[in-house]
Design an enzyme around this catalytic site. Structure first.
Site, short mmCIF file in Angstrom:
data_model
loop_
_atom_site.label_atom_id
_atom_site.label_comp_id
_atom_site.label_asym_id
_atom_site.label_seq_id
_atom_site.Cartn_x
_atom_site.Cartn_y
_atom_site.Cartn_z
CD GLN A 118 -12.16 1.05 2.46
OE1 GLN A 118 -13.20 1.39 2.57
NE2 GLN A 118 -11.62 0.88 1.33
CG MET A 468 8.85 24.67 -14.51
SD MET A 468 9.28 25.97 -15.53
CE MET A 468 7.84 27.04 -15.75
#
Lengths: 557, 89
Positions: A118, A468
């Protein structure tokens, strides 16, 4: 001093202490390995931590909190994927100049640069999208860094600041090194620039106030209104300036730009002087830049020197304190012909709500929502057609009541931003207007609504697609529709109920008013799922790359 | 028209400062064609940049000046030749 009393707190404890001292009451986050010391220190603190269900939700909730309150929004996440999930929200804050402090856990110092579990270089990843950033290397620096971060986030043109905190630094015991750093106050405007600006205003025949979101950040809404009242210079707003003007004033022309009101665009095109107040000549506002307001001189008022001349030459630049600059510009004008012309333009371009057919007409629904909710309602919206309809058809009494992702255009903004706004201003009614595309991008935050009992009134305008994009494919890509169909959407009302949020679906016009009334008058969160015509477009429109003078209206058959 | 232009920046020696400066230069549309850095003392670097762009250097300078790591831009030519900004020089 002995070590035992001196080294009283760990880095993580100093962090929480410093946040409390900044007056932070609410922060948004998600725990994980590298930030565990901070979550440990959080226990018993005065901070209210909102556990979101995805770190992007934390960052965007912090944006909504900051924009609705004017305070610094705070979010935090662990290292690696936690940190990268914050990135979109940090970028959103950067593009819309939102004061935010993002705190990330980091792997221990000795593992940094070893591809540890991580580990991600979030400091490097976010360099282009932060106002400033820090890696805390010593626990004793934490308090000073937090003070610096909050000052930087809020002073001048606001923006996001990242603090990356390695786990060993969070665990180390340290003494406090206090900081006295204050946010820099804006300087007063220069007198000779004011004089030049006043001369331009006095000489102008067709001046226009071009008002942007910077007005809200500078707490200058009252000063803008005073200038408008004293000079009666016709005004237009950018998407982020909406709320600064009374929409019913006969010399307020509405929003300019791609989906603006034609009256606003035409007034700007005819202007011989633009007084640009906390706006930045964004391409969605200007259309084709070299055809924008071609005869206008420019007075540019901004907190950020880098905006002067960036896209449009400024004849006069007024930096520094916006309130003082605005108050100094109240110059008598003799522009009766121009005022008449602008009133005529406004009368010619009133919105119409008499759409034929039985389908629910979204612009009318949003106008009704706005009327029922009143001008003090906060509307947070997502991105797409519904976002432009909100801008066109809802009215706002303050800039802070219209939360829209203007710069970055972040789909998924609406729901977490509404959560942040409701926590910042619990007395306000908060509506989230979303689309069937956008709502799915942070749908998990319905669980956050339920968990904390945060009352947000959600409207999902469902045209079964990416409206859109579909509209652009229809108009500018020869109707070659590519990957815009979402007709297999989940049942949004059922989905909301699965999160224990009451919901209903409507699809006929006569259902709209009762459903909106129920939505606003009932306790707690609710979701209203509204089926609308999949082929509805946002009108009018400036085609991409075209001049604002070439705005096209809907063809009526 | 592409032009070669020069910039000298006094930079705080803080973590990421060089990256932030060079990133800003590139992101704002300038190519770095030559770069030299010199540690002035414990706290500062002098960074000398040759950049190439069709854009005007003063627009980049205003972006660079905003960076919190930048102590100052060292100018040979007079700053703020823009009349509207002369008052702030």
């Amino acid at each position: 001093m002995s070590d035992t009393t001196d080294m009283s707190k760990t880095g993580a404890e100093w962090l929480i202490h410093a946040l409390e001292r900044e007056g932070v009451d609410t922060l948004f986050g998600y725990p994980g390995g590298a930030i565990m010391p901070v979550y440990d220190a959080l226990v018993g603190s005065s901070l209210k931590h909102i556990l979101v269900r995805h770190e992007q939700g934390a960052a965007l909730a912090a944006v909504g909190y900051a924009r609705a309150s004017g305070k610094v929004g705070v979010c935090m996440a662990t290292s690696g994927p936690g940190a990268t999930n914050l990135v979109t929200g940090i970028a959103d804050a950067f593009m819309d100049s939102v004061p935010m402090v993002a705190i990330t856990g980091q792997v221990p110092s000795h593992l940094m640069g070893t591809d540890a579990f991580q580990e991600v270089d979030v400091f490097g990843i976010t360099l282009p999208i932060v106002k400033h950033s820090f890696i805390v290397r010593r626990a004793e620096d934490i308090c000073a860094i937090v003070r610096e971060a909050f000052a930087i986030a809020s002073e001048g043109r606001p923006g996001p600041v990242l603090i990356d905190l390695p786990k060993d630094v969070a665990n180390a015991r340290a003494t406090e090194k206090p900081s006295t750093r204050e946010a820099k106050r804006p300087l007063p405007p220069k007198l000779d620039a004011i004089q030049k600006a006043r001369t331009l205003i006095r000489e102008a025949k067709r001046p226009v106030l071009y008002i942007g979101g910077g007005v809200g950040m500078a707490n200058a809404e009252a000063a803008v209104k005073r200038l408008f009242d004293q000079t009666r210079i016709p005004a237009v707003c950018t998407l982020k300036g909406l709320g600064s003007m009374d929409p019913n004033d006969r010399l307020y022309m509405g929003m300019l730009g791609m989906h603006g009101n034609p009256a606003a665009n035409f007034a700007v095109q005819e202007a011989d002087l633009l007084i640009v107040i906390g706006a930045r000549f964004d391409d969605r506002a200007t259309g084709k830049l070299d055809t924008f307001a071609p005869r206008a001189k420019v007075i540019h008022l901004d907190a950020d020197t880098a905006e002067i001349d960036k896209l449009r030459y400024a004849d006069v630049a007024l930096l520094g304190d916006l309130n003082k600059s605005l108050d100094a510009l109240a110059e008598p004008t003799t522009i009766a012909d121009w005022q008449t012309r602008c009133q005529w333009l406004k009368a010619q371009h009133q919105w119409r709500y008499d759409a034929p057919g039985e389908d629910i007409y979204a612009p009318l629904l949003l106008k009704q929502l706005s009327e029922l909710g009143g001008p003090d309602m906060i509307v947070s919206c997502d991105v797409g057609q519904h976002q432009m309809w909100v801008a066109q058809h809802c009215s706002f009494s303050h800039i802070a009541n219209h939360l829209t992702s203007g710069g970055l255009g972040t789909m998924g903004f609406g729901l977490p931003a509404a959560i942040g706004a409701k926590l910042a201003r619990p007395q306000a009614t908060v509506a989230c207007v979303s689309g069937d595309g956008s709502i799915m991008m942070n749908i998990q935050e319905l669980a956050t609504l339920y968990r904390y009992g945060i009352a947000v009134k959600i409207i999902v305008l469902d045209n079964a697609g990416l409206g859109m994009v579909r509209q652009w494919q229809e108009l500018f890509f020869n109707q070659r529709f590519s990957e815009v169909d979402l007709s297999d959407n989940p049942d949004f009302a059922e989905l909301a109920r699965a999160f224990r949020i009451p919901a209903r679906t409507i699809e006929r016009r006569d259902e709209v008013l009762p459903a909106l009334t129920e939505l606003l008058n009932s306790e707690g969160s609710r979701l209203l799922h509204v089926r609308i015509d999949a082929k509805s477009n946002v009108w009018p429109l400036v085609p991409p790359g075209k001049s604002n003078a070439d705005m096209i209206e809907e063809k009526t058959s | 028209m592409m032009r070669e232009q020069y910039m000298r920046v006094l930079l705080r020696r803080s973590e990421g400062a060089l990256l932030r400066l060079i990133g800003t230069v590139q992101r704002r549309g300038f190519e770095v064609t030559d770069i030299a850095t010199h540690a002035q003392d414990q706290d500062s670097w002098l960074v000398m940049l040759k950049v190439e762009s069709a854009r005007e250097l003063r627009l980049l300078e205003r972006q660079v000046e905003k960076l919190y790591d930048v102590i100052e831009l060292i100018e040979e030519a007079p700053r703020f030749e823009h009349p509207a900004l002369a008052a702030y020089a």
